[in-house]
Design an enzyme around this catalytic site. Sequence first.
Site, PDB file in Angstrom:
ATOM      1  N   ASP A 179     -12.581  72.085  27.955  1.00  0.00           N
ATOM      2  CA  ASP A 179     -12.537  71.804  29.389  1.00  0.00           C
ATOM      3  C   ASP A 179     -13.982  71.816  29.861  1.00  0.00           C
ATOM      4  O   ASP A 179     -14.639  72.859  29.818  1.00  0.00           O
ATOM      5  CB  ASP A 179     -11.709  72.896  30.071  1.00  0.00           C
ATOM      6  CG  ASP A 179     -11.693  72.769  31.594  1.00  0.00           C
ATOM      7  OD1 ASP A 179     -12.462  71.953  32.138  1.00  0.00           O
ATOM      8  OD2 ASP A 179     -10.906  73.496  32.222  1.00  0.00           O
TER       9      ASP A 179
ATOM     10  N   TYR B  17     -11.827  86.696  32.117  1.00  0.00           N
ATOM     11  CA  TYR B  17     -11.024  85.485  32.206  1.00  0.00           C
ATOM     12  C   TYR B  17     -11.890  84.325  32.670  1.00  0.00           C
ATOM     13  O   TYR B  17     -12.484  84.375  33.749  1.00  0.00           O
ATOM     14  CB  TYR B  17      -9.840  85.669  33.165  1.00  0.00           C
ATOM     15  CG  TYR B  17      -9.025  84.401  33.271  1.00  0.00           C
ATOM     16  CD1 TYR B  17      -8.217  83.994  32.206  1.00  0.00           C
ATOM     17  CD2 TYR B  17      -9.108  83.580  34.387  1.00  0.00           C
ATOM     18  CE1 TYR B  17      -7.509  82.809  32.262  1.00  0.00           C
ATOM     19  CE2 TYR B  17      -8.386  82.393  34.451  1.00  0.00           C
ATOM     20  CZ  TYR B  17      -7.590  82.016  33.388  1.00  0.00           C
ATOM     21  OH  TYR B  17      -6.892  80.841  33.450  1.00  0.00           O
TER      22      TYR B  17
ATOM     23  N   LYS C   2      -7.832  79.232  30.446  1.00  0.00           N
ATOM     24  CA  LYS C   2      -6.838  79.457  29.404  1.00  0.00           C
ATOM     25  C   LYS C   2      -7.307  78.790  28.102  1.00  0.00           C
ATOM     26  O   LYS C   2      -8.159  77.912  28.111  1.00  0.00           O
ATOM     27  CB  LYS C   2      -5.499  78.897  29.891  1.00  0.00           C
ATOM     28  CG  LYS C   2      -4.278  79.727  29.519  1.00  0.00           C
ATOM     29  CD  LYS C   2      -4.338  81.156  29.910  1.00  0.00           C
ATOM     30  CE  LYS C   2      -3.134  81.955  29.402  1.00  0.00           C
ATOM     31  NZ  LYS C   2      -3.376  83.395  29.424  1.00  0.00           N
TER      32      LYS C   2
ATOM     33  N   ASP D 266      -5.643  76.868  25.888  1.00  0.00           N
ATOM     34  CA  ASP D 266      -5.234  75.464  25.832  1.00  0.00           C
ATOM     35  C   ASP D 266      -5.312  74.891  24.411  1.00  0.00           C
ATOM     36  O   ASP D 266      -6.206  74.096  24.086  1.00  0.00           O
ATOM     37  CB  ASP D 266      -6.065  74.643  26.827  1.00  0.00           C
ATOM     38  CG  ASP D 266      -5.900  75.182  28.256  1.00  0.00           C
ATOM     39  OD1 ASP D 266      -4.908  75.885  28.509  1.00  0.00           O
ATOM     40  OD2 ASP D 266      -6.765  74.904  29.094  1.00  0.00           O
TER      41      ASP D 266
HETATM   42  P1  13P Z   1      -7.757  75.917  32.592  1.00  0.00           P
HETATM   43  O1  13P Z   1      -7.939  76.923  31.485  1.00  0.00           O
HETATM   44  O2  13P Z   1      -6.914  74.781  32.160  1.00  0.00           O
HETATM   45  O3  13P Z   1      -9.080  75.511  33.143  1.00  0.00           O
HETATM   46  O4  13P Z   1      -6.930  76.608  33.745  1.00  0.00           O
HETATM   47  C1  13P Z   1      -7.484  77.656  34.408  1.00  0.00           C
HETATM   48  C2  13P Z   1      -6.669  78.247  35.499  1.00  0.00           C
HETATM   49  O5  13P Z   1      -6.749  79.443  35.677  1.00  0.00           O
HETATM   50  C3  13P Z   1      -5.802  77.448  36.332  1.00  0.00           C
HETATM   51  O6  13P Z   1      -5.217  78.195  37.383  1.00  0.00           O
HETATM   52 MG    MG Z   2     -10.100  74.115  33.893  1.00  0.00          MG
HETATM   53 MG    MG Z   3      -7.275  73.504  30.565  1.00  0.00          MG
END
Ligand code: 13P
Ligand code: MG
Ligand code: MG
Length: 366
Positions: free
Chosen positions: A11, A230, A233, A235
């Site tokens: 990302d 954090y 995610k 992914d």
């Molecule tokens: P991503 O990991 O896809 O960027 O999502 C982060 C997130 O916390 C969305 O609420």
């Molecule tokens: Mg993201």
């Molecule tokens: Mg993502």
Amino acid sequence: MKITLSVIKADIGSIGGHIRPSHRLVETVKSCVERGGKDLLIDHYVSYTGDDIAILMTHQRGVGDDEIHRLAWNAFLEGTEVAREQGLYGAGQDLLKDAFSGNVRGMGPAVTEMEFDERPGEPFLFFAADKTDPGAYNLPLYEAFCDPMNTPGLMLSPEMAGGFRFTVMDVNCTEGDRVIELVTPEEIYDLAALLRNPERFVVEAVWSRETGEQAACLSTSRLHNIAGKYTGKDDPVMLVRVQKAFPATGEVLAPYAVGPYVAGAMRGSHNMPLMPIGLNGDISYFDGPPVVSCAAFAIQNGKLTEAVDVFGHPFWQHIRQKIAEKAVDMRRQGFFGAAMLPREELEYTGIMEKLDRLDRRFQLRG
Ligand code: 13P
Ligand code: MG
Ligand code: MG
Ligand code: 13P
């Protein structure tokens, strides 16, 4: 012919929050890979799932190759510049380290690779999920490789009679790769005992015991272990070879009709059902729901055919409807109980300071 499939995914910025990358960003990554991959790659396919851009590469340099990893890292760096120029949200989000050290593992991007002798007909599936973590594939893989209720090939095909070997990783371990090997069908109860805890135990690879060939490989990175907080995610991406000694395509896809509750969606902190979506699909409801896409390919001497969008088939519209209902049902209970992840998974978020502060205000009565 020995071929390596490598997927490196990150990302590096998206439109409207965590929705999807801009077309210009995807095109930038694509042209970097084309330019840099001229003498390295046989073929490549660049796509996105939610806000994650995945680079699928075919080559003959084996797994963990410096140059292949550098190519992807540089493409993501160049992409990040465009993301900044366009004001995309979370530009460079998954590039957690500054200096490239020869391998993107442990630097933020998700990576999964396997090397194998190409079969005369070599069908495989490339999965990419957004707003969830690698344990999301535990249940679909268990179903596809262990359960004759899902996979009749386990009864019908002599080529699958020997069962499979699973490599499972304890992703909480930060000292190194802590793994266990389990064979099916003999050890399916043990395998189930681990896979029921997808935040900690994650399938890393599956092998045919009949032929010794590798069937599947997955990315297993947990970003909070790298960043210490954090940042987004994980992914996860996954490659699954299908047919012959492996489950048929339909047997690998069927479990996604369940729409199991997985960790993810809003702020990576909830339990929400996993929705199969089309290639290059977006995110919407509650920064979710968690989504998974799947591109089917054939390959010959490392050359890819066009991708077939298997979750684009009309069948999945009905499934998506049901999963949307599950998602809304779960959201009715807001922050309560099973709707949010347990405390251990929230340890990397700001809630811990709040809980610590409150803890100090508790008093033992009397
Ligand atoms: P991503 O990991 O896809 O960027 O999502 C982060 C997130 O916390 C969305 O609420
Ligand atoms: Mg993201
Ligand atoms: Mg993502
Ligand atoms: P075909 O006869 O179309 O090759 O299908 C065989 C099969 O086993 C599909 O699951």
